[in-house]
Write a protein that holds these residues in place. Structure first.
Motif, short mmCIF file in Angstrom:
data_model
loop_
_atom_site.label_atom_id
_atom_site.label_comp_id
_atom_site.label_asym_id
_atom_site.label_seq_id
_atom_site.Cartn_x
_atom_site.Cartn_y
_atom_site.Cartn_z
N UNK A 94 -53.62 93.54 165.85
CA UNK A 94 -54.88 93.95 165.24
C UNK A 94 -54.80 93.88 163.72
N UNK A 95 -53.62 94.17 163.18
CA UNK A 95 -53.45 94.11 161.74
C UNK A 95 -53.50 92.70 161.18
N UNK A 96 -53.43 91.69 162.06
CA UNK A 96 -53.48 90.29 161.63
C UNK A 96 -54.92 89.77 161.56
N UNK A 97 -55.87 90.59 161.95
CA UNK A 97 -57.26 90.16 162.03
C UNK A 97 -58.06 90.76 160.88
N UNK A 98 -58.78 89.91 160.17
CA UNK A 98 -59.71 90.36 159.13
C UNK A 98 -61.12 90.09 159.64
N UNK A 99 -61.74 91.13 160.19
CA UNK A 99 -63.08 90.96 160.78
C UNK A 99 -64.12 90.63 159.73
N UNK A 100 -63.96 91.18 158.54
CA UNK A 100 -64.94 90.94 157.48
C UNK A 100 -64.94 89.49 157.01
N UNK A 101 -63.73 88.91 156.91
CA UNK A 101 -63.60 87.52 156.45
C UNK A 101 -63.55 86.52 157.59
N UNK A 159 -62.97 89.21 170.22
CA UNK A 159 -61.98 90.14 169.69
C UNK A 159 -62.52 91.57 169.69
N UNK A 160 -63.79 91.74 169.38
CA UNK A 160 -64.39 93.08 169.42
C UNK A 160 -64.45 93.60 170.86
N UNK A 208 -54.42 85.86 161.07
CA UNK A 208 -53.15 85.38 160.52
C UNK A 208 -52.15 85.19 161.65
N UNK A 209 -51.54 84.02 161.71
CA UNK A 209 -50.52 83.74 162.72
C UNK A 209 -49.16 84.01 162.09
#
Length: 378
Positions: A216-223, A263-264, A227-228
């Motif tokens: 979850x910390x690899x996902x930027x929902x706003x942007x 993802x949500x 990140x892999x």
């Protein structure tokens, strides 16, 4: 220049060369090798030995066997390799030791190694069937790497595996889905608790282990980007969380509305499963996709589940990895620039992408020709 001669014996060529006097005992030394396919190969090997004698770098005689060297070499590779890669090296090393292990390291010849490859192709499997060319090719790669280090360390005069011919491997014909077939599969997969993982794979082209390693910390929902940075794989029967395949595999992948929605939904599904699992839920990781008790998903079981859904959807049978190829093929056909596709897939260069998906590029070229002409002459 040290004296030497080539000879032919029992169907193969060899050479012997004077190597001067031993610096400690004062006894005359001689280097002798056999097992070359042609006289020219034997002459080239003789010339190499003569040069080392002239330079004073002749390799000292040693009775070290291949199996002993492979054990030491493999132990030294553990800190340099990903656990999954080290595991595959260990499997190849075991195969090498079973067949060539008792051979002296310095006595290995290209002809002997090629015969070993031929035997593997003919009856190298556990029940006597032949091994796949790709498996034998991987064994060749490991032996070549090991003997390259032996040559660097001064344990052998030359890398016999570098002179041996590995088996040729025909590239597997790529099978992908059309957009309609992908939609048919997606409709069936909606009943699966892993449905969102399949959406991620199809929409981004990431590898299986990269999707299962997503946090979850690899996902930027706003942007709208992910990140892999880690992967989940199996080493034997053990699930391992590790680093991406290559440095180029560490990347940022931009996603769009459908993927963000998936993802949500996954976050909501995970919250429900955590509540249902109660105290048995594993809270020590931040993974997006987990099993029903919160642990990492077994990649092999995930692939098996995919195969079951493919059968239910009655679409052409493909591997889970072919969702990645489907994404790339559909992207290129839609006009996405190959450089962008290459970066999203994590290829080290655009050349790899263009070579891998060469079946798509003729259509791209035709479309480009039509576009240019319409701009100029319509």
């Amino acid at each position: 220049m040290a004296r030497g001669t080539v000879f032919k014996r029992q169907g193969s060529w060899g050479f012997k060369a004077e190597a001067g006097l031993h610096p400690e005992t004062g006894k005359r030394r001689q280097v002798k090798r056999q097992g070359f396919r042609t006289k020219r190969e034997a002459e080239q090997a003789l010339a190499e030995v003569q040069k080392t004698v002239f330079d004073g770098t002749v390799v000292a005689n040693s009775n070290m066997r291949l199996d002993d060297f492979l054990d030491e070499w493999l132990a030294g590779q553990k800190a340099r390799l990903r656990s999954s890669t080290h595991h595959s090296y260990a499997i190849a090393s075991k195969r090498l030791k079973q067949h060539l292990g008792r051979c002296k390291l310095q006595a290995l010849t290209p002809l002997q190694i090629e015969k070993f490859y031929a035997d593997l192709l003919d009856h190298g499997g556990r029940t006597g069937e032949g091994l796949a060319p790709k498996t034998v090719k991987n064994t060749h790669v490991v032996l070549r790497k090991a003997l390259a280090d032996a040559e660097r360390l001064g344990l052998v005069q030359r890398n016999a595996a570098a002179a041996a011919r590995g088996p040729s491997v025909t590239r597997r014909e790529m099978t992908t889905w059309s957009s309609d077939q992908l939609k048919e599969f997606t409709a069936v997969a909606q009943e699966s608790r892993m449905r969102n993982a399949f959406t991620i794979l199809a929409s981004t082209g990431v590898r299986r282990g990269e999707a299962l390693g997503l946090r979850w910390g690899d996902i930027d929902f706003d942007s709208s980007q992910i990140a892999i940075v880690q992967t989940v794989s199996t080493v034997g029967s053990k699930i391992v969380v590790g680093q991406p395949k290559t440095a180029g595999s560490r990347r940022t992948v931009y996603v769009h509305d459908t993927t963000i929605k998936a993802l949500r939904q996954q976050r909501q599904l995970q919250a429900e499963e955590r509540l249902a699992a109660g105290p048995v839920w594993e809270s020590g990781n931040d993974l997006v996709f987990r099993n029903v008790t919160g642990g990492p998903v077994n990649p092999d079981q995930f692939s098996k589940h995919f195969n079951e859904l493919v059968e239910q959807a009655e679409v052409p049978r493909i591997r889970l990895h072919d969702l990645r190829h489907t994404n790339a093929t559909l992207s290129l056909k839609a006009g996405v620039h190959p450089k962008v596709v290459s970066e999203r897939l994590g290829h080290s260069s655009i050349a790899i992408t263009l070579d891998l998906y060469s079946h798509v590029t003729p259509g791209i070229s035709r479309d480009a020709a039509a576009t240019v002409e319409s701009m100029m002459f319509d």
